[in-house]
Design an enzyme around this catalytic site. Structure first.
Site, short mmCIF file in Angstrom:
data_model
loop_
_atom_site.label_atom_id
_atom_site.label_comp_id
_atom_site.label_asym_id
_atom_site.label_seq_id
_atom_site.Cartn_x
_atom_site.Cartn_y
_atom_site.Cartn_z
N SER A 107 -12.70 17.60 -54.09
CA SER A 107 -13.06 16.74 -52.96
C SER A 107 -14.59 16.70 -52.80
O SER A 107 -15.30 16.31 -53.73
CB SER A 107 -12.35 17.22 -51.69
OG SER A 107 -12.40 16.25 -50.68
N ASP A 214 -3.39 9.77 -52.77
CA ASP A 214 -4.45 10.41 -52.00
C ASP A 214 -5.00 9.42 -50.96
O ASP A 214 -5.63 8.43 -51.32
CB ASP A 214 -5.57 10.86 -52.94
CG ASP A 214 -6.64 11.72 -52.26
OD1 ASP A 214 -6.73 11.68 -51.01
OD2 ASP A 214 -7.36 12.43 -52.98
N HIS A 244 -3.79 14.56 -51.51
CA HIS A 244 -5.19 14.90 -51.76
C HIS A 244 -5.39 16.22 -52.50
O HIS A 244 -6.19 16.30 -53.45
CB HIS A 244 -5.96 14.92 -50.45
CG HIS A 244 -7.42 15.21 -50.60
ND1 HIS A 244 -8.24 14.50 -51.46
CD2 HIS A 244 -8.22 16.15 -50.03
CE1 HIS A 244 -9.47 14.97 -51.40
NE2 HIS A 244 -9.49 15.99 -50.56
#
Length: 267
Positions: A107, A214, A244
């Protein structure tokens, strides 16, 4: 789970807490880079798999995150975060001279890892980007349109199809559950632009893993960012139905099998 130990060091903006999952005779060193609002302690399962695969694993809580000092989730310049991660790499190399280094970022950590590879990629053996904030992250311009960003909490259900992941996230006192801070959003925007202009990764073996479902860091935004920096050796794995946090997904063992197989090829 693999045993771990913590230490602190003075980073660019204060005292950082780092964690190590040791291995006496590692085949490689894995630098784990966590995402926005979370902390390296959420990567126990990943670290355990990597240790069993032959790695000594290192990671830090970024400034303003987890057990590290600083205003919560305040990052004014991600170049400082990259520098802090490099300090951890230097310690890892001192502990294990001559052992190859693999960087794994998730991320926001994927964004940091991409920038890290642009700055320090000549010394790396491989790079793994998981659901990376790279290219176009639509939440940044949307929130910067407000003088004071509104509180838009993450829906824990968007993290994984394993809803216990979201439950644990929501109850974790080391996770930030408040709003974005404007300087951090501005730093995101600056870093995304810097990465886009920072050149390709050349011959650095790179693995990109992403959940097809996601909603937090949508695939459509990350793809142009990956395309802009990819070098000659990019492996892509998109997981249908995954959300995610692919390292915490219902198919996390498949994902980590892909990661360890990729590392084997790269080494």
């Amino acid at each position: 789970m693999a045993e771990s130990r913590e230490h602190t060091f003075t980073g660019t903006k204060g005292l950082n807490t780092a964690r190590e999952w040791p291995n006496d005779r590692p085949r490689y060193l894995a630098l784990l880079i966590h995402g926005y609002g979370e902390h390296i302690g959420r990567y126990e399962y990943v670290a355990d798999r990597l240790v069993r695969h032959g790695a000594a694993v290192y990671g830090i809580d970024h400034m303003g995150h987890g057990k590290s000092t600083g205003d919560r989730v305040l990052v004014e310049n991600f170049e400082d975060v990259v520098t802090d991660v490099h300090t951890v790499e230097e310690r890892a190399r001192a502990d294990h001279p001559g052992v190859p280094v693999v960087v794994i970022g998730h991320s926001m950590g994927g964004m940091i890892a991409a920038r890290y590879a642009q700055r320090y990629g000549d010394g790396l053996a491989a790079l793994v980007l998981s659901g990376p904030v790279i290219g176009e992250w639509e939440i940044v311009p949307a929130l910067l349109a407000y003088e004071e960003p509104p509180d838009t909490p993450i829906d824990p259900a968007t993290l994984s199809r394993d809803l216990s992941v979201g439950t644990a996230y929501a109850a974790d006192p080391l996770v930030w559950h408040g709003p974005f801070k404007r300087p951090t959003l501005e730093a995101f925007a600056t870093t995304l632009e810097t990465i886009a202009k920072g050149g390709t990764l050349g011959s650095l073996p790179t693995l990109w893993v992403h959940g097809a479902d996601d909603e937090l860091v949508p695939l459509r935004g990350s793809r142009p960012g990956v395309e802009a920096i990819k070098g000659t050796y990019l492996t892509e794995r998109i997981y249908e139905g995954a959300r995610h946090e692919v390292f915490n997904e219902t198919n996390k063992d498949e994902v980590l099998d892909d990661v360890t197989s990729f590392v084997d090829r790269a080494l």
